[in-house]
Design an enzyme around this catalytic site. Structure first.
Site, PDB file in Angstrom:
ATOM      1  N   ARG A 170      55.809  44.226  76.262  1.00 58.79           N
ATOM      2  CA  ARG A 170      55.285  44.785  77.511  1.00 58.79           C
ATOM      3  C   ARG A 170      53.767  44.934  77.437  1.00 58.79           C
ATOM      4  O   ARG A 170      53.066  44.730  78.428  1.00 58.79           O
ATOM      5  CB  ARG A 170      55.960  46.112  77.845  1.00 58.79           C
ATOM      6  CG  ARG A 170      55.612  46.654  79.214  1.00 58.79           C
ATOM      7  CD  ARG A 170      56.533  47.779  79.680  1.00 58.79           C
ATOM      8  NE  ARG A 170      57.761  47.303  80.287  1.00 58.79           N
ATOM      9  CZ  ARG A 170      57.909  46.997  81.586  1.00 58.79           C
ATOM     10  NH1 ARG A 170      56.890  47.140  82.419  1.00 58.79           N
ATOM     11  NH2 ARG A 170      59.049  46.572  82.052  1.00 58.79           N
ATOM     12  N   GLU A 193      57.050  55.382  85.364  1.00 59.93           N
ATOM     13  CA  GLU A 193      55.974  55.038  84.440  1.00 59.93           C
ATOM     14  C   GLU A 193      54.641  54.662  85.087  1.00 59.93           C
ATOM     15  O   GLU A 193      53.593  55.039  84.576  1.00 59.93           O
ATOM     16  CB  GLU A 193      56.424  53.866  83.546  1.00 59.93           C
ATOM     17  CG  GLU A 193      57.536  54.202  82.583  1.00 59.93           C
ATOM     18  CD  GLU A 193      58.191  52.953  82.027  1.00 59.93           C
ATOM     19  OE1 GLU A 193      58.857  52.226  82.793  1.00 59.93           O
ATOM     20  OE2 GLU A 193      58.037  52.698  80.829  1.00 59.93           O
TER      21      GLU A 193
END
Lengths: 465, 780
Positions: free
Chosen positions: B311, B718
């Site tokens: 990520r 997030e």
């Protein structure tokens, strides 16, 4: 020992209390699990409960405190409110406000916030300061601030406010029924200094405790056993603030929140440092005598008191004596206090020295986090100037830079007689840089501390030209 | 009742404020429950030469001691690979690693017993940082490389180029509720685990693996968590497994509840990262080429480090189009805690690197940083709007959020005012910065992008709602109630959300990657629609109509569109369904469509969509101490059509403050022996209310439905965390202002920018400013 206390309006008898047990441990073990343990360190506020106590105005108040570092024995004969006792049929206004604004997310810190808000609600002002000792990891606090705004400024009349009207000693002396020969027990809460001295004679191994904000950690974290605890909380001879024409005398067992309220405006450097001193739950319990007696090199108040030329009054088996604070600290966590002795009070002179025209005084605290952090360096300065702007008197007190709180005496001497100007400051800066040999630790490097010693003094000059 | 989109309070809010909401360790203790306490290693790396537990048994109340010999199944809790030994026998891999666990009648007894256990060690040389790991070639997995274009060639031909490093620290989750697990054994070899876990299914699998039993013999229930943030995605498993071992060995209920310092010492944290880059750019600030190496500190075991690194590699572009790019990634294997998931999951670390680079480009060219950011945005369609992994950013909203927040915050006007302030104040400086966020939504691991639900209607019309997601404060259950109520056309009061449990919804994914509402919402909707179609048939029969598809479910009534006056209450239809022997229980299922990833080419469509946001922060920095004050924050964030604006606003505010903590005050300090020195709130400082500015304005992007996502909403957990990069950049702006008007081409700033780090940055700027009088600014 056996004790009784009042929890949410109900009298509760607790048999065979271990002196090691904290209030939080008792609450949870007895099924009152609304109160949470977040750290057992007195630092997160999740375990906050309200205790009825006397405020600086002489009236009864709900005072927030961290139940994780309160010895259960010290709650004997006292009255507390926990999160379970706040809703009375319907939600309490502070609860309703928190529900409405989304002030809870995971909810684990919420009971602690509720109790801090609850205590502040009955004081009339519910603001950031009420909850600065409560950590929340979810909300970012904005919704809690909005909840506080909904309930601030109320003059509530309800069962809780009525409870505060009942005249009752919220902190009765305890455990000395037979004053001639008290039976041995693990906890005493005498009402007079003479009794404290007598107990110390009888039990030299006894530990003195007031708000237990330091000792509570030993109980909570290290499960340390103390054979005998003598609480100073109810000793009236240690709980006074006396404002005289030339000095203020503060009893050693006065909670810091009382000092904050009653002496506001008298010593700017003390006001400033109390603002940064821990959080409300701790200031409600911590005392001036405790902050001095523990002799921590990073105690917040000693630098201020050093800069104000404070003197300690000490009582012992052979009577009283006085000692300037600057002579009191002997080494790392070591003091001049002799066995059997007790710090009675701190005397702080209020007037500048003769001939001075102007007093400059301020304190500073630098931590990783502005609020409720242990200082990397704390500093407090007092400078008296004559009519020609020359330095007549200089006190530079520091914390966090040596084994004890300390004055930069060499630099003080150097300053005397100099004009209060940039050139003098440049001289002082050079000397200050080498005044101490601080350590590197998790809070900051030695080099950073050395620079702060210098820079804070320069900042003082810039702010007080 | 059209409850989707309402500002509803958290479904447990009343329980939270009254102390009645029950967490794992708040339950009524079952009779005979034992407690566990660990024996910790005093070395970061050592060989175990002796374990002698005999003396522990001398302590009154000690029931037993758990060592590796007591593991009936596999002595390993690794989640991607089996490299995470639960009870070590030979080697210690990090300071504080638990060697054995003592089981006592009480926690105190277990603690005293633990103090008597003798473990002897032969210390080994530890690897304590990413740099040491690089030098020792100590890595977890082979080098990963993602490429677009020809980075090396483009770097050579670039008009300007720079190289450098960016390093950032990890972060402790500091959920207020520490790790906790209770395990209740029955007499038939089955175990009911109550765990504070974000991933009940994985906890179930790991418990079964350690006990050496089938998965169906373990039920894992998560009542709710007192915060998770990723820290209970994989890290809850070992403690559930240990409690299960104790339950198996003693036949009694067993409990692990970590004390705060144990939690901070034992559990993994956000990965610290080291980025090394070479960037090429043009005179207008446009990036032409980037070669970047990302090293993460994986710690001693792999845990979730590979997807975290991935990520980071997928977010090193943030919102910027980079025509030629090569991203290399490696996971350092060190003798530290095994780092894990934490809100953002590597995304923030990748993005910090590019924001550092963009700022440096701006200062090198003496251009305002926000201009350089704008010039590099993804834009248009096709190549310039496509990421380095080949995913086109459909519905690119970067420009929308950016423009809107600039206006809301009066950015240009305040920039001028701050320049003026800084001219007049030599000892304190203000900084204003704006940063964008683009964050990809979906699990990187494709198979995690599925979810299940189970909806049970009872004959009185009351309903139990089960889904695979866990509640950690993010408001997932609240949103699921809203989705279910809207879909079934009934009031929320009919529902009870059940604790998440693996015997209700099996084979679930972690509640993570911000995906909770997206995935479970669709599954809940699916289950409700199944029930609706069954009830419609019943209702049609009750009204002697023959078009169940024309039935409307609304406000607790069921009626046919064409005959609205003939209506039936939801409860009576439920009762009639039972009478007619129609099932009132339904499962729902969802899998995210159209996502794929080719790991060979590192191309694909790993994300279903992107979330966008932008923030403007203003700080004031004290030149004497390096301390800062956050003065004002304005945010515009894209949550699609919000399912619940109250919850979403709370997520954005909370994420921002958590991000600010990471970047400014939360400092993990390890000493030279590898001991963590910051394992309590007295030494590890997360933000308090006083660090949050009065002016903290959140604006949800309007008219922004997201196609194909539950009721047009978007993930929110997030993405806003990274809005806090604006605070870091604002501090950098303020630090740069200490050059008193001199342009400084490089203003490196540590992460976290603690007061000490900031003071050193100020000193470097002052030094550079005095030098730059003689030196030319640019060396191109």
């Amino acid at each position: 020992m056996n004790l009784t206390l009042t929890i949410n309006g109900e009298p509760v008898a607790v048999p065979n209390v271990s002196p090691t047990m904290t209030l939080l441990q008792y609450l949870r073990a007895s099924g009152r699990v609304g109160t949470k343990e977040g750290c057992a360190d007195g630092d997160c506020g999740a375990c906050t409960v309200a205790v009825i106590g006397e405020g600086s105005d002489g009236k009864l108040h709900y005072q927030a405190m961290n139940s994780c570092i309160v010895p259960l024995v010290s709650m004997a004969e006292r009255e507390i409110v926990t999160v379970e006792g706040v809703a009375n049929g319907s939600l309490h206004p502070v609860q309703e406000a928190m529900v409405k604004t989304g002030g809870s997310q995971c909810g684990y810190c919420t009971p602690g916030f509720i109790m801090s808000l609850f205590a502040a609600y009955y004081d009339g002002t519910v603001d950031d300061l009420a909850v600065e000792g409560n950590l929340c990891r979810c909300t970012g606090y904005a919704s809690i601030r909005r909840a506080a705004a909904l309930v601030t400024g109320a003059a509530p009349v309800d069962a809780f406010s009525e409870r505060l009207q009942h005249p009752l000693n919220p902190l009765p002396p305890l455990g000395l029924a037979d004053r001639e020969s008290p039976s041995e027990q693990p906890f005493y809460r005498p009402g007079a200094l003479s009794e404290v001295l007598m107990l110390l004679q009888r039990y030299p191994e006894a530990m003195l405790v007031a708000g237990a904000t330091d000792l509570g950690l030993e109980l909570s974290h290290h499960r340390q056993q103390f054979p005998i605890l003598i609480s100073l909380e109810a000793v009236t001879d240690l709980r006074f603030i006396d404002r005289r024409h030339d000095a203020v005398e503060i009893g050693a067992a006065v909670p810091l929140s009382h000092i904050e309220d009653q002496l506001r405006g008298v010593f700017p450097s003390l006001d400033e440092m109390l603002h940064w001193f821990a959080a409300r739950q701790v200031r409600n319990r911590a005392t001036l005598g405790g902050n001095i007696g523990t002799a921590s090199p990073i105690g917040d108040l000693p630098p201020v008191l050093l800069s104000l030329d404070a003197t300690l009054r000490i009582a012992g088996p052979n009577g009283e004596r006085q000692i300037p604070l600057c002579d009191f600290f002997k080494g790392y966590r070591q003091t001049d206090l002799q066995p059997g002795e007790v710090i009675v009070s701190v005397i702080i002179p209020t007037s500048p020295i003769p001939g001075s025209q102007r007093r400059l005084s301020q304190s500073y605290k630098v931590g990783k986090r502005g609020t409720d952090d242990i200082s990397i360096v704390a500093a407090a300065f007092t400078i008296d100037l004559d009519a020609d702007n020359r330095i007549l008197h200089a006190r530079l007190g520091y914390g966090g830079v040596a084994a004890t709180p300390a004055r930069a005496r060499g630099v003080e001497d150097l300053l005397i007689g100099q004009p209060w100007n940039a050139a003098t400051i440049e001289l002082a800066k050079v000397a200050l840089y080498d005044a101490f040999t601080p350590l590197t630790d998790l809070r900051g490097s030695a080099e950073y501390r050395k620079r702060l010693v210098v820079n804070l003094f320069e900042k003082f000059f810039v702010q007080h030209p | 009742m059209g409850s989707v989109g309402e500002r509803r309070s958290h479904e447990s809010a009343v329980g939270h404020v009254s102390g009645k909401a029950t967490y794992t360790d708040d339950q009524r203790p079952p009779i005979g429950m034992v407690s566990l306490y660990p024996v910790l290693s005093p070395h970061a790396h050592a060989r175990i030469t002796k374990i002698d537990v005999a003396a522990a048994y001398e302590v009154a109340g000690v029931v037993t001691v758990l060592t590796a010999e007591d593991v009936p199944g596999e002595n390993d809790t690794g989640v991607i690979v089996r490299d995470e030994i639960l009870l070590p026998t030979e080697e210690i891999h990090y300071w504080g690693q638990a060697v054995v666990w003592v089981v006592g009648e009480t926690e105190d007894a277990a603690r005293e017993g633990a103090a008597r256990v003798i473990v002897e060690y032969e210390p080994l040389v530890p690897i304590l940082s990413i740099r040491e790991a690089i030098a020792a070639d100590s890595f977890h997995v082979p080098l990963q490389v993602f490429r677009r274009g020809e980075a090396a060639t483009a770097l050579e031909s670039a008009d300007y180029s720079l190289s450098g490093e960016v390093e950032m620290n990890g972060q402790d989750h500091f959920y207020l509720e520490t790790q906790a697990s209770w395990v209740i054994p029955d007499t038939e070899g089955n175990y009911h685990v109550y765990a504070s876990t974000q991933h009940p299914t994985e906890t179930q699998v790991v418990v079964a693996r350690v006990l050496g039993i089938a998965t169906n013999q373990v039920i894992v229930t998560c009542l709710r968590m007192g915060g998770g943030f990723g820290g209970k995605e994989s890290q809850a498993n070992p403690y559930a497994a240990l409690a299960a071992m104790a339950a198996r060995k003693t036949g009694r209920p067993a409990r692990v509840r970590l004390q705060r310092h144990h939690d901070m010492i034992l559990t993994g944290k956000r990965h610290g990262f080291l980025g090394r880059y070479q960037v090429g750019f043009a005179a207008d600030g446009k990036i032409t080429a980037l070669a970047v190496e990302l090293y993460s500190d994986g710690g001693w075991s792999m845990d979730l480090s590979p997807p975290v690194l991935m990520r980071a590699m997928l977010h090193v572009d943030n919102a910027y189009y980079i025509p030629h790019i090569e991203v290399k990634g490696r996971i350092a294997k060190t003798n530290r805690v095994s780092n894990t998931a934490f809100r953002g999951f590597g995304g923030p670390q990748g993005m910090i690197v590019i924001e550092d680079i963009v700022d440096r480009i701006a200062r090198t060219l003496n251009l305002p940083p926000h201009r350089v950011r704008e010039r590099n945005f993804y834009h248009g369609s096709g190549e310039t709007n496509t990421t380095h992994y080949g995913q086109e950013i459909f519905d690119n909203r970067i420009d929308r959020v950016w423009t809107e927040v600039k206006t809301n915050a009066r950015f240009e006007e305040r920039r001028q005012a701050i320049a003026e302030f800084n001219r007049e104040h030599p000892y304190c400086k203000r900084g204003l910065a704006i940063t964008p966020v683009k964050f990809g939504i979906s699990f990187n691991k494709t198979q995690y992008n599925q979810a299940g639900a189970l909806v049970l209607i009872y004959t009185d019309g009351s309903i139990q709602l089960n889904h695979g997601g866990t509640e950690m404060g993010q408001g997932l259950h609240t949103k699921m109630l809203q989705v279910a109520a809207k879909t079934l056309g009934v009031s929320i009061e009919r529902f009870r959300v059940m604790p998440t449990s693996t015997d209700k919804v099996p084979n679930t994914s972690a509640t993570a990657a911000s995906s909770g509402s997206d995935l479970n919402g669709q599954a809940v909707k699916d289950a409700c629609e199944t029930l609706k179609s069954r009830l419609a048939i019943v209702a049609a029969r009750m009204l002697n109509l023959d078009s169940p598809e024309a039935f409307v479910f609304e406000d607790d009534w069921i009626y046919c569109k064409t005959y609205p006056s003939y209506r039936l209450s939801f409860s009576e239809v439920a009762q009639q369904a039972y009478n007619e022997r129609v099932s009132l229980a339904a499962t729902g299922f969802y899998r995210t469509p159209n996502i794929y990833w080719d790991s060979k080419t590192a191309k694909g469509r790993p994300f279903y969509y992107f979330a966008f946001g932008a923030a403007v922060s203003e700080v004031e920095v004290d030149g004497f101490t390096g301390t800062f004050k956050l003065r004002q924050v304005d945010i515009v964030h894209d949550v699609g059509e919000s399912l619940n604006p109250l919850v979403d606003q709370g997520q954005i505010e909370g994420a921002f403050v958590q991000g600010m903590g990471w970047l400014t005050m939360e400092e993990l300090v390890w000493d030279p022996q590898g001991q963590l020195r910051t394992y309590a709130p007295s030494t590890y400082k997360i933000p308090t209310i006083s660090e949050v500015p009065e002016h903290f304005q959140i604006h949800l992007l309007e008219r922004a439905p997201q196609e194909g996502v539950i009721y047009g909403s978007k993930a929110v957990g997030e993405p806003p965390f990274m809005l806090a990069m604006s605070v870091r950049e604002a501090i950098r702006e303020a630090v740069a202002a200490f050059a008193h008007g001199q342009p400084v081409p490089y203003v490196p700033l540590a992460a976290p920018a603690t007061p000490e780090a900031t003071l050193w940055a100020i000193e470097r700027v002052r030094a550079a400013a005095s030098e730059s009088v003689e030196q030319p600014l640019l060396t191109s």
